[in-house]
Structures are given as structure tokens and as C-alpha cells.
Design a protein around this motif. Structure first.
Motif, PDB file in Angstrom:
ATOM      1  N   GLY A  53       1.056   2.525   0.400  1.00 26.05           N
ATOM      2  CA  GLY A  53       2.246   2.997   0.393  1.00 26.05           C
ATOM      3  C   GLY A  53       2.300   4.248  -0.782  1.00 26.05           C
ATOM      4  O   GLY A  53       2.646   5.205  -0.767  1.00 26.05           O
ATOM      5  N   TRP A  54       1.468   3.571  -1.815  1.00 29.22           N
ATOM      6  CA  TRP A  54       1.208   4.344  -2.991  1.00 29.22           C
ATOM      7  C   TRP A  54       0.567   5.705  -2.486  1.00 29.22           C
ATOM      8  O   TRP A  54       0.579   7.019  -3.026  1.00 29.22           O
ATOM      9  N   THR A  98       4.633   6.692   5.252  1.00 28.59           N
ATOM     10  CA  THR A  98       5.047   6.970   3.744  1.00 28.59           C
ATOM     11  C   THR A  98       4.939   8.478   3.425  1.00 28.59           C
ATOM     12  O   THR A  98       5.852   9.008   3.057  1.00 28.59           O
ATOM     13  N   GLY A 151       7.098   5.224  -2.966  1.00 28.64           N
ATOM     14  CA  GLY A 151       6.005   4.704  -1.932  1.00 28.64           C
ATOM     15  C   GLY A 151       5.385   3.537  -1.978  1.00 28.64           C
ATOM     16  O   GLY A 151       5.106   2.644  -1.060  1.00 28.64           O
ATOM     17  N   GLN A 158       7.974   0.691  -1.313  1.00 28.84           N
ATOM     18  CA  GLN A 158       8.247   0.570   0.457  1.00 28.84           C
ATOM     19  C   GLN A 158       7.001  -0.017   0.917  1.00 28.84           C
ATOM     20  O   GLN A 158       7.228  -0.992   1.814  1.00 28.84           O
ATOM     21  N   GLY A 159       5.661   0.061   0.546  1.00 34.31           N
ATOM     22  CA  GLY A 159       4.661  -0.506   1.028  1.00 34.31           C
ATOM     23  C   GLY A 159       4.701  -2.081   0.600  1.00 34.31           C
ATOM     24  O   GLY A 159       4.303  -2.707   1.762  1.00 34.31           O
ATOM     25  N   ASN A 174      12.470   1.598   7.968  1.00 30.75           N
ATOM     26  CA  ASN A 174      11.023   1.905   7.611  1.00 30.75           C
ATOM     27  C   ASN A 174      10.141   0.576   7.188  1.00 30.75           C
ATOM     28  O   ASN A 174       9.298   0.665   7.737  1.00 30.75           O
ATOM     29  N   SER A 201       1.659  13.042   0.064  1.00 38.37           N
ATOM     30  CA  SER A 201       2.751  13.692   0.273  1.00 38.37           C
ATOM     31  C   SER A 201       3.092  14.491  -1.007  1.00 38.37           C
ATOM     32  O   SER A 201       3.450  15.736  -0.477  1.00 38.37           O
ATOM     33  N   GLY A 241      -0.038   7.214   0.456  1.00 38.61           N
ATOM     34  CA  GLY A 241       0.777   7.969   1.174  1.00 38.61           C
ATOM     35  C   GLY A 241       1.508   8.758   0.529  1.00 38.61           C
ATOM     36  O   GLY A 241       1.943   9.968   0.570  1.00 38.61           O
ATOM     37  N   ALA A 242       2.326   8.346  -0.303  1.00 35.78           N
ATOM     38  CA  ALA A 242       3.189   8.915  -1.446  1.00 35.78           C
ATOM     39  C   ALA A 242       2.560   9.995  -2.196  1.00 35.78           C
ATOM     40  O   ALA A 242       2.989  11.156  -2.182  1.00 35.78           O
ATOM     41  N   THR A 260       8.349   9.923   4.839  1.00 37.69           N
ATOM     42  CA  THR A 260       9.631   9.528   4.094  1.00 37.69           C
ATOM     43  C   THR A 260       9.470  10.434   3.028  1.00 37.69           C
ATOM     44  O   THR A 260      10.593  10.663   2.360  1.00 37.69           O
ATOM     45  N   ILE A 261       8.226  10.391   2.275  1.00 35.57           N
ATOM     46  CA  ILE A 261       8.485  11.081   0.797  1.00 35.57           C
ATOM     47  C   ILE A 261       8.679  12.547   1.060  1.00 35.57           C
ATOM     48  O   ILE A 261       9.379  12.985   0.220  1.00 35.57           O
TER      49      ILE A 261
END
Lengths: 306, 231
Positions: free
Chosen positions: A280-281, A186, A222, A225-226, A25, A287, A283-284, A189-190
Motif C-alpha cells: 500500500g505504501w 492504491t 496508502g 489501507q494496505g 477498497n 502515485s 502504491g501510494a 485511490t491516491i
């Protein structure tokens, strides 16, 4: 607070428990980000180069045919005092004619003329500045007394500017699209994380966990990961630039010039990391907002409610 | 502590789970909820924990009408409840200790205090020596006791148990009941659902009997309930 941090760290550890999937990822995010960010660096370099080149721009100032040596002298003094001009070179009309004869091989034709058709001229070297400023300077100089015409050799600069503008637009579009892709990665994934931790979420809700408590580790995940994806992008760009510079150094020797690609500046690096972390945050967050409400606690998983 | 007032619950499919149920449970009372499966025992417990909401009537817990609570307020209601599930709902990705720790993490207890409490709860149910085990390595009775430890670690004022002895043999069931009685003695309010009438023998606690969603006249209880009904 300390405790919830410990809890979140525990969750993060479990989330990163599958290192292969996690690093894949991060690699995907890194590559996706390195494309626009890398192009941005190349553009920055190109812009630096253009600025350098436009530093050598010149304005040719042709005087009126009836101007005499006094006028030329006055004009020269005026030009030398001008704050936007770094250097002025006077080309007398006779000198210009000589040059023309020599350089074009038209000596016979020119020799046949009974008077010199060339005016006195100045070559004005402006201080380095952007094209529009140079253009303004040209207009100003043309209005000076006894000046017939001022010519800015700027067509190439315009073309380059337009090209750079085009490049900036490409970077912007690419960055927007790949940012969306990062958010989507993201998000997905989440989503998978939420599904695999369904039991935990359900139990946590049953024993009084607030949505914030449940959401937090996923947001941390998230963002982390970002951030790691951004760091990967930075690494990709830096290594690529180093490789390119290595190749360029050979080229520079051949052309006897110093030409080096500049790396990402610390400010741009920080922006890259923060931006990817934010994506990333985001996207999380999207989700979690979408999927968490779907998990409602049940006392008996076996019995359907409807 | 818990009061049902003419509560009706119908599930979206049309199934009427509870019909006109009214009762009160006083603070510190221990009450059994009996009935065949499908009689509405689980629904009744779900209504108390606000996992479901009544269609009609009111459910009061600690003088709070939980049927109309905002979903934001639900976590704080549930922190006052200790719920013991028939299927335990333990998390198999962590050891026994961390399972019991979870409610304290949720409430934001500090590290030292929470660890002390977890050990105390595990000690109470006799699992202190198994704190490092994964729940999957525990027997059915031990898993149930772990679930109890998790329910009590937060020291809730009300304990709800859904068929806590449902899958256990008689010996384990007696153990569990003994644990419940000890909580009763220290003043907790308990509501325990069971279809196993045998655990009711030799006890003098009040019984709420459900039959097809309706509350039967309080049967099986002795004079004990009359005294404890004052609120």
C-alpha cells in the motif's frame, strides 16, 4: 513532529471520510490477498501431511542369495546402529515364501519350485526426512556387504513433491499478480485523493510546504489501507479455515483419523500484514511521485499561463 | 529586501509580461503596485514568490536570487513570505481556525504555540469570534481578512498582496488597508498590487506603476520614497 502527526491524522480522517468507498477498497484488497495467502496455508498443510507420510516410508533391503544367517545377523546389527534408521524388521526367506503363497494364491505354482527363489530381506524404517535424504540412505544401504538390492518406495513421494512444487509456483505467480493489483488499486485511490485535494496541495505549496510534508499523509493513507486490507485477508482466511475444519471434523470421524487444517502461524500473519502494508505504501509512493509534481501553484486559477 | 534587476518575463505562448523591470524595496517599506489588469502586476508578484522564474535579469529577495533557487529550497523562501490572494485560496473543508493553522503546521510549530499564534492573528483581523466558522459562511471581506490572518500568522518579513481589495466595496477596502498600515507600522515589508487608484488617495506611500509590462517612472509617490530607499 507531534504536530505533523496531528496534521496527518486530520488528513487521514478526511480521506476516510467516505466509509463506503474506503471499506470497498479494503475488501477488494483483502480478497485479492486472501487468494494467494489462503493457497499458501493449504500448501503448508499439505506439506505437513507429506512430511507425516514420508515418516512411514520404508526401504526394502534384499540380501544376496549366498548370504547366510551370520551375514544377516551382522547386517542387522549394523542397521540397528545406523543413526538415520529407527527400526529394522527381518524377513527370512522361508517366511517370505510363506507370505507369498498365502497372499497371492499362487501356492501351487510356488510349490512346484524346487528351491526358494526369495532372498533374506530386511524392512528398514528410516527416521522421517525428505525424499532426497531417503534416496541417499538407500544408495548407502545398497553398498553394504552382502546386500543385493535396496528399494525405496518413493515414487509417490516424488509425485507429491512435484505437485507441491507446482502448487508453490502457482502461489508465487498469483501472489505477484495480485500484489501488482494491490499496488494499482492504491495508486488509483491516491490519484483520486490527490485530485480531490488539489486545492489544499496548491495552497500548501504556496505557503511553504515541502514535498515531504505534502506526501506524508498520502503515504500514511496508502500504508493504512494496505494494512487494513491485509487484516481483511487474514480474517477471510481464518474464517474460511474454521469453516473447512468444521466440515473436516465430520469427515475425520468417518475415517477415524485426526485431521485438522492449521491456521496461519503468528509469523506468517505478521508477514501478511507487513507485506500488504508495504505494498500500500509503495502504491501510494508511486502515485504521489507521479501526480504531485503536476500540481504547481498558481496565483490566479482563472488565467491560463500560456 | 526585494530587488529587481532588468527583469524580463515572457510566457511560453510568447506573451511578454514584463520588460526590463528594475526596482528596489527597502526593509520595512510599504509599496503599491498599480496598473491595469494585464499590466504584469501578478507576474511581478509571482516572480517574488518563485511561482514563475524570470527569463532575463535577477530577482533578489533577502539577498537571495530566487530565479535560480532549487525547487527544494522554494518552500523555505515561501515561509518568509506572506501571500494574500485575490481569490483568497481558503480551504472550505475546515474551519477558519484550521485555515490559519495550516502555515504553522507546515513549519512544524508545536501545538500550544501555534494555537496562541492563530488566535492572535485572528484577533488582529477581527475574526476571533468566527474561528469555528467555515470560510464559506464568511462574507467576502471576512474571507479576505481570513486570508490575511493566514498570511501573517507565520510572522513573515515580507507581505505580498495581490489585489486584496479587488472584489470588495469601499468600506471593506478601507478596513483592509487599515490592517496593512498597522503591519507597516510594526516593520513589515509590504508590496500590494491594486488597479484601484482610489485606495491610493490620502496616502503618501511609494507607487510602482506598471504599464504593458514596463515600469513607469515612479509616479504618485511623494518624498517618502526617497527617504526609505536606503538599504
Amino acid at each position: 513532529m507531534r504536530h505533523s502527526l496531528a496534521q496527518s491524522i486530520g488528513v487521514l480522517r478526511r480521506m476516510f471520510a467516505s466509509p463506503l468507498a474506503g471499506s470497498l477498497n479494503i475488501l477488494v484488497i483483502g480478497i485479492a490477498l486472501s487468494l494467494p495467502a489462503g493457497m499458501y496455508v493449504l500448501l503448508q498443510n499439505a506439506e505437513g501431511m507429506v512430511a507425516q507420510l514420508s515418516g512411514t516410508a520404508q526401504i526394502s533391503l534384499f540380501m544376496a542369495m549366498d548370504a547366510n544367517a551370520d551375514d544377516a545377523d551382522k547386517l542387522r546389527k549394523q542397521l540397528e546402529k545406523h543413526p538415520a534408521i529407527s527400526r529394522v524388521e527381518f524377513v527370512a526367506r522361508a517366511q517370505a515364501l510363506e507370505q507369498l503363497k498365502r497372499s497371492t494364491g499362487l501356492a501351487d505354482v510356488i510349490g512346484g519350485l524346487n528351491q526358494n527363489p526369495l532372498p533374506d530381506a530386511f524392512i528398514v524404517y528410516p527416521k522421517p526426512s525428505a525424499v532426497p535424504t531417503l534416496e541417499a540412505l538407500r544408495n548407502e544401504l545398497e553398498k553394504l556387504p552382502k546386500v543385493e538390492q535396496a528399494q525405496l518406495d518413493s515414487a509417490w513421494a516424488y509425485k507429491l513433491e512435484a505437485l507441491l512444487k507446482f502448487g508453490r509456483m502457482v502461489v508465487l505467480i498469483l501472489a505477484s499478480l495480485l500484489s501488482l493489483a494491490l499496488i494499482a488499486i492504491t495508486f488509483n485511490t491516491i490519484r483520486l485523493q490527490i485530485l480531490t485535494q488539489r486545492d489544499e496541495i496548491e495552497v500548501a505549496k504556496l505557503i511553504g510546504a515541502t514535498n515531504g510534508f505534502i506526501r506524508r499523509p498520502f503515504l500514511y493513507f496508502g500504508a493504512t489501507q494496505g494494512l487494513l486490507g491485509g487484516a481483511m485477508a487474514w480474517l477471510i482466511i481464518t474464517i474460511s479455515l474454521l469453516l473447512l475444519n468444521y466440515q473436516l471434523s465430520g469427515l475425520s470421524q468417518l475415517y477415524a483419523s485426526q485431521f485438522v487444517l492449521h491456521m496461519l502461524s503468528p509469523g506468517d500473519s505478521l508477514t501478511l500484514l507487513l507485506f500488504s502494508m508495504y505494498l500500500g505504501w509503495l502504491g501510494a509512493w508511486l502515485s504521489v511521485a507521479r501526480h504531485l509534481s503536476e500540481i504547481e501553484p498558481r496565483m490566479f486559477p482563472s488565467r491560463s499561463r500560456s | 529586501m526585494i530587488a529587481f534587476n532588468q527583469v524580463h518575463k515572457r510566457y511560453p505562448g510568447g506573451y511578454q509580461a514584463l520588460k526590463n523591470v528594475s526596482f528596489e524595496i527597502a526593509k520595512g517599506e510599504m509599496v503599491f503596485l498599480t496598473g491595469h489588469s494585464g499590466a504584469g502586476k501578478s507576474t511581478l508578484l509571482k516572480l517574488i514568490a518563485a511561482i514563475e522564474r524570470p527569463n532575463l535579469g535577477s530577482v533578489l529577495v533577502n539577498h537571495q536570487n530566487v530565479g535560480v533557487l532549487k525547487s527544494r529550497a522554494l518552500p523555505f523562501l515561501r515561509r518568509n513570505l506572506g501571500i494574500i490572494f485575490q481569490d483568497h485560496k481558503l480551504l472550505f473543508d475546515r474551519n477558519a481556525f484550521d485555515n490559519v493553522l495550516l502555515p504553522l503546521q507546515i513549519c512544524g510549530f508545536d501545538y500550544r504555540e501555534s494555537h496562541k499564534r492563530v488566535r492572535a492573528a485572528l484577533d488582529k483581523v477581527g475574526l476571533l469570534k468566527r474561528e469555528k466558522s467555515n470560510p464559506i459562511a464568511l462574507s467576502g471581506g471576512e474571507q479576505q481578512r481570513l486570508c490575511i490572518a493566514r498570511a501573517i500568522v507565520n510572522r513573515p518579513s515580507i507581505l505580498l498582496a495581490d489585489e486584496p481589495t479587488g472584489n470588495l466595496d469601499a468600506e471593506y477596502a478601507q478596513e483592509i488597508m487599515a490592517i496593512f498600515k498597522s503591519f507597516h507600522q510594526v516593520g513589515a515589508t509590504l508590496l500590494i498590487s491594486t488597479h484601484d487608484e482610489s485606495v491610493l488617495q490620502n496616502t503618501d506611500v511609494r507607487v510602482l506603476a506598471l504599464k504593458q509590462g514596463e515600469l513607469q517612472t515612479t509616479a504618485g509617490a511623494t518624498g517618502h520614497s526617497a527617504g526609505s530607499r536606503q538599504i
